[in-house]
Write a protein that holds these residues in place. Structure first.
Motif, PDB file in Angstrom:
ATOM      1  N   GLN A  29       1.062   6.445  -1.907  1.00 45.79           N
ATOM      2  CA  GLN A  29       1.180   6.531  -3.367  1.00 45.79           C
ATOM      3  C   GLN A  29       2.433   7.311  -3.761  1.00 45.79           C
ATOM      4  O   GLN A  29       3.157   6.919  -4.672  1.00 45.79           O
ATOM      5  N   THR A  30       2.714   8.398  -3.060  1.00 46.21           N
ATOM      6  CA  THR A  30       3.914   9.193  -3.337  1.00 46.21           C
ATOM      7  C   THR A  30       5.168   8.378  -3.053  1.00 46.21           C
ATOM      8  O   THR A  30       6.118   8.390  -3.850  1.00 46.21           O
ATOM      9  N   LEU A  31       5.184   7.668  -1.929  1.00 49.32           N
ATOM     10  CA  LEU A  31       6.345   6.844  -1.599  1.00 49.32           C
ATOM     11  C   LEU A  31       6.554   5.725  -2.610  1.00 49.32           C
ATOM     12  O   LEU A  31       7.689   5.378  -2.936  1.00 49.32           O
ATOM     13  N   VAL A  32       5.478   5.157  -3.118  1.00 51.67           N
ATOM     14  CA  VAL A  32       5.585   4.095  -4.122  1.00 51.67           C
ATOM     15  C   VAL A  32       6.330   4.600  -5.353  1.00 51.67           C
ATOM     16  O   VAL A  32       7.202   3.923  -5.886  1.00 51.67           O
ATOM     17  N   SER A  33       6.027   5.822  -5.770  1.00 51.24           N
ATOM     18  CA  SER A  33       6.624   6.326  -6.997  1.00 51.24           C
ATOM     19  C   SER A  33       7.948   7.050  -6.789  1.00 51.24           C
ATOM     20  O   SER A  33       8.815   7.001  -7.647  1.00 51.24           O
ATOM     21  N   LYS A  34       8.126   7.717  -5.645  1.00 52.47           N
ATOM     22  CA  LYS A  34       9.325   8.535  -5.469  1.00 52.47           C
ATOM     23  C   LYS A  34      10.373   7.938  -4.534  1.00 52.47           C
ATOM     24  O   LYS A  34      11.556   8.212  -4.691  1.00 52.47           O
ATOM     25  N   LYS A  35       9.947   7.184  -3.543  1.00 56.20           N
ATOM     26  CA  LYS A  35      10.898   6.617  -2.577  1.00 56.20           C
ATOM     27  C   LYS A  35      10.424   5.243  -2.113  1.00 56.20           C
ATOM     28  O   LYS A  35      10.038   5.059  -0.954  1.00 56.20           O
ATOM     29  N   PRO A  36      10.460   4.252  -3.004  1.00 60.34           N
ATOM     30  CA  PRO A  36       9.962   2.925  -2.633  1.00 60.34           C
ATOM     31  C   PRO A  36      10.756   2.275  -1.504  1.00 60.34           C
ATOM     32  O   PRO A  36      10.248   1.397  -0.822  1.00 60.34           O
ATOM     33  N   SER A  37      11.983   2.726  -1.262  1.00 58.01           N
ATOM     34  CA  SER A  37      12.775   2.150  -0.169  1.00 58.01           C
ATOM     35  C   SER A  37      12.200   2.535   1.190  1.00 58.01           C
ATOM     36  O   SER A  37      12.557   1.938   2.203  1.00 58.01           O
ATOM     37  N   GLY A  38      11.304   3.502   1.224  1.00 57.28           N
ATOM     38  CA  GLY A  38      10.666   3.908   2.470  1.00 57.28           C
ATOM     39  C   GLY A  38       9.456   3.074   2.830  1.00 57.28           C
ATOM     40  O   GLY A  38       8.808   3.329   3.833  1.00 57.28           O
ATOM     41  N   LEU A  39       9.164   2.084   2.010  1.00 65.32           N
ATOM     42  CA  LEU A  39       8.027   1.192   2.247  1.00 65.32           C
ATOM     43  C   LEU A  39       8.509  -0.252   2.300  1.00 65.32           C
ATOM     44  O   LEU A  39       9.597  -0.567   1.814  1.00 65.32           O
ATOM     45  N   PRO A  40       7.695  -1.132   2.861  1.00 64.75           N
ATOM     46  CA  PRO A  40       8.064  -2.554   2.847  1.00 64.75           C
ATOM     47  C   PRO A  40       8.161  -3.065   1.411  1.00 64.75           C
ATOM     48  O   PRO A  40       7.549  -2.491   0.494  1.00 64.75           O
ATOM     49  N   PRO A  41       8.927  -4.142   1.194  1.00 61.86           N
ATOM     50  CA  PRO A  41       9.014  -4.699  -0.152  1.00 61.86           C
ATOM     51  C   PRO A  41       7.647  -5.159  -0.641  1.00 61.86           C
ATOM     52  O   PRO A  41       6.889  -5.759   0.106  1.00 61.86           O
ATOM     53  N   ARG A  42       7.356  -4.846  -1.885  1.00 60.43           N
ATOM     54  CA  ARG A  42       6.057  -5.237  -2.421  1.00 60.43           C
ATOM     55  C   ARG A  42       6.179  -6.482  -3.281  1.00 60.43           C
ATOM     56  O   ARG A  42       7.287  -6.908  -3.623  1.00 60.43           O
ATOM     57  N   VAL A  43       5.059  -7.055  -3.617  1.00 63.38           N
ATOM     58  CA  VAL A  43       5.031  -8.262  -4.428  1.00 63.38           C
ATOM     59  C   VAL A  43       5.447  -7.889  -5.850  1.00 63.38           C
ATOM     60  O   VAL A  43       4.887  -6.963  -6.449  1.00 63.38           O
ATOM     61  N   ALA A  44       6.439  -8.596  -6.367  1.00 64.84           N
ATOM     62  CA  ALA A  44       6.952  -8.308  -7.709  1.00 64.84           C
ATOM     63  C   ALA A  44       6.013  -8.882  -8.769  1.00 64.84           C
ATOM     64  O   ALA A  44       5.176  -9.739  -8.500  1.00 64.84           O
ATOM     65  N   ALA A  45       6.146  -8.372  -9.956  1.00 64.37           N
ATOM     66  CA  ALA A  45       5.452  -8.872 -11.145  1.00 64.37           C
ATOM     67  C   ALA A  45       3.948  -8.613 -11.137  1.00 64.37           C
ATOM     68  O   ALA A  45       3.204  -9.307 -11.820  1.00 64.37           O
ATOM     69  N   LEU A  46       3.502  -7.648 -10.386  1.00 63.85           N
ATOM     70  CA  LEU A  46       2.099  -7.255 -10.440  1.00 63.85           C
ATOM     71  C   LEU A  46       2.030  -5.832 -10.967  1.00 63.85           C
ATOM     72  O   LEU A  46       2.882  -5.002 -10.669  1.00 63.85           O
ATOM     73  N   TYR A  47       1.011  -5.538 -11.739  1.00 63.63           N
ATOM     74  CA  TYR A  47       0.878  -4.212 -12.337  1.00 63.63           C
ATOM     75  C   TYR A  47       0.653  -3.150 -11.265  1.00 63.63           C
ATOM     76  O   TYR A  47       1.298  -2.115 -11.247  1.00 63.63           O
TER      77      TYR A  47
END
Length: 79
Positions: A29-47
Motif C-alpha cells: 500500500q505504501t509503495l502504491v502511493s509513494k513509489k509506484p515504480s517499485g511495483l509491477p505495472p498495474r491495470v490502468a483505469a481502475l479505481y
C-alpha cells in the motif's frame, strides 16, 4: 487445453500481490502511493489498484535478468 489455475482471468488485489512478492499488505500500500515504480505495472483505469498476474510474473522475470552484483562501497584494503 484448459487452464486449471484458479487465478486465471482474475486480477490480483494488494493482498494477493503482497503474498506473491513476500511483502506485507501495508508495504505494498505504501509503495502504491509513494513509489509506484517499485511495483509491477498495474491495470490502468481502475479505481482500486489491481495487477494482472501474467504481467507481474513477466515484470519479476525482467527485474531478475537485469540484476548485477552490487559493489560494496568503501576503500580497498591492503592485502
Amino acid at each position: 487445453m484448459t487452464n486449471t489455475d484458479p487465478s486465471h482471468g482474475k486480477l490480483w488485489t494488494i493482498r494477493e500481490l503482497a503474498a506473491f512478492l513476500g511483502y506485507t499488505e501495508s508495504t505494498v500500500q505504501t509503495l502504491v502511493s509513494k513509489k509506484p515504480s517499485g511495483l509491477p505495472p498495474r491495470v490502468a483505469a481502475l479505481y482500486r489498484p489491481r495487477w494482472d498476474p501474467d504481467v507481474v510474473r513477466a515484470w519479476i522475470a525482467e527485474q531478475s535478468r537485469g540484476a548485477e552484483p552490487v559493489r560494496r562501497a568503501g576503500r580497498r584494503r591492503a592485502i
